[in-house]
Every structure is written in structure tokens, then in C-alpha cells.
Design an enzyme around this catalytic site. Structure first.
Site, PDB file in Angstrom:
ATOM      1  N   THR A  44       8.883  -0.445  -6.031  1.00 35.11           N
ATOM      2  CA  THR A  44       9.994   0.126  -5.276  1.00 35.11           C
ATOM      3  C   THR A  44      10.094  -0.462  -3.868  1.00 35.11           C
ATOM      4  OG1 THR A  44       8.624   1.971  -4.535  1.00 35.11           O
ATOM      5  CG2 THR A  44       9.969   2.346  -6.489  1.00 35.11           C
ATOM      6  N   GLU A 119      -3.709   0.554   1.777  1.00 35.64           N
ATOM      7  CA  GLU A 119      -2.726   1.636   1.631  1.00 35.64           C
ATOM      8  C   GLU A 119      -3.225   2.905   2.305  1.00 35.64           C
ATOM      9  OE1 GLU A 119      -2.171   2.046  -2.590  1.00 35.64           O
ATOM     10  OE2 GLU A 119      -0.568   0.555  -2.635  1.00 35.64           O
TER      11      GLU A 119
END
Length: 191
Positions: A44, A119
Site C-alpha cells: 500500500t 518499522e
């Protein structure tokens, strides 16, 4: 990778869902006053960057973008956005990232794409952490129903045996994830 917006009609159902989720996340959570922005990884994220670019060159000229891995670094650079790092910018206004699976309480499995540590660092450094996920990432109440590969854990090469032993003591059944196109284990973006 082109920064030109894709035509919605040219996208498949899944790609249209990813794009819609990414655009909604950027529109709702990346404001004009956000100057330090973390960019995550996953399928995404190109749509996240596409929407940020659409916010305009003038606005983006005063922003700094921090990547979680190679993919997001390439997206930042190829779209002419200013690249930064968490050493220079330890407080991030907003980080947008994908997820492998999300439950109804918004717990998530992340790290399956091998950007695990980076992350987590950008998520923790962010004032606002936004997860973008399309409908395929929804669990049916219990994590591990949509993402069945297990919970990703990144371990330093020299300590992986100890980490495996410790996870077993906790009741887990750890498996060293092997690379698909290489001999040996998956190497994360953090090495």
C-alpha cells in the site's frame, strides 16, 4: 516507479482497495503542519507516497521523509522527496506503514516483509502511527487467521540460536525463515 497518479478505473479490486485505504490515511492523518514523516513498507505504501506527492511540491519541499527500508527509500528518492534518517530526526510527526494482519482491537502483526526492526523504530518515534491495510488484512477476531506464517521476529545473526531457544521457552515454535531465491535465511533490510 512513476509518481503520476494511477487512474482508478485501471486498478483491480484489490489494488483499488489498497489505493483507497492509502489515500484515506494520508488525507486524514498527514496534515499541512507535519514536517517529519515516516514512510513504511508494503504494497500500500506506493499509494501513500503517490498521495503525499499530490499534496504539492511547495508543501513537500519543507518536509523530510524517513524510510523503514529499501522500498520506501526508493519511493522517497524517485519521487523527489527529501530523504532523512531517525538519527537526525528522532521525533517523527507521523509514520504511515502497512501491516500483515490487523484484528478488531487494532492489534497488528508486522514485519513479514523483512523491515521489522526499522518499522518498529519509526513507529515508536512517531507522535502518530497510522497503519494502512486493505480488507484482506482483517483478522476474524484472532491474529494469525489472515497471516498464517507466524509472528515475525528479527534476530541478529550471531544470536539467532539464543532467540530461538528463548522463544521456545515462552511456548513458541520458532522457525528460521529461509530465503526463496537464495541459500540461507531471509536477511532483513537492517541486515
Amino acid at each position: 516507479m512513476s509518481s503520476a497518479p494511477l487512474q482508478l478505473a485501471s486498478l483491480s479490486g484489490v489494488e483499488a482497495a489498497k489505493r483507497a485505504a492509502a489515500y484515506a490515511a494520508v488525507d486524514a492523518h498527514v496534515g499541512r503542519n507535519d514536517r517529519i514523516i515516516g514512510i513504511g513498507s508494503g504494497s500500500t505504501v506506493p499509494y501513500v507516497v503517490e498521495r503525499i506527492v499530490q499534496q504539492g511540491k511547495d508543501l513537500n519541499a519543507s518536509r523530510i521523509f524517513l524510510p523503514t527500508g529499501f522500498q520506501s527509500k526508493e519511493l522517497i528518492v524517485s519521487n523527489g522527496l527529501q530523504l532523512g534518517d531517525v538519527d537526525c530526526h528522532p521525533i517523527i510527526d507521523v509514520t504511515i506503514d502497512g501491516a500483515d494482519e490487523v484484528d478488531p482491537a487494532l492489534n497488528a502483526i508486522k514485519g513479514g516483509g523483512a523491515c521489522h526492526l526499522r518499522e518498529k523504530v519509526l513507529a515508536e518515534a512517531a507522535k502518530n502511527f497510522i497503519v494502512v491495510a486493505d480488507y484482506r488484512k482483517n483478522s476474524n477476531g484472532v491474529l494469525g487467521t489472515a497471516w498464517t506464517q507466524g509472528v515475525p521476529v528479527e534476530a541478529a545473526e550471531f544470536a539467532y540460536s539464543k532467540v530461538m531457544r528463548d522463544l521456545t521457552k515462552l511456548g513458541g515454535k520458532p522457525v528460521l525463515r529461509m530465503g526463496k531465491a537464495k541459500a540461507g535465511p531471509v536477511v532483513t533490510d537492517n541486515g
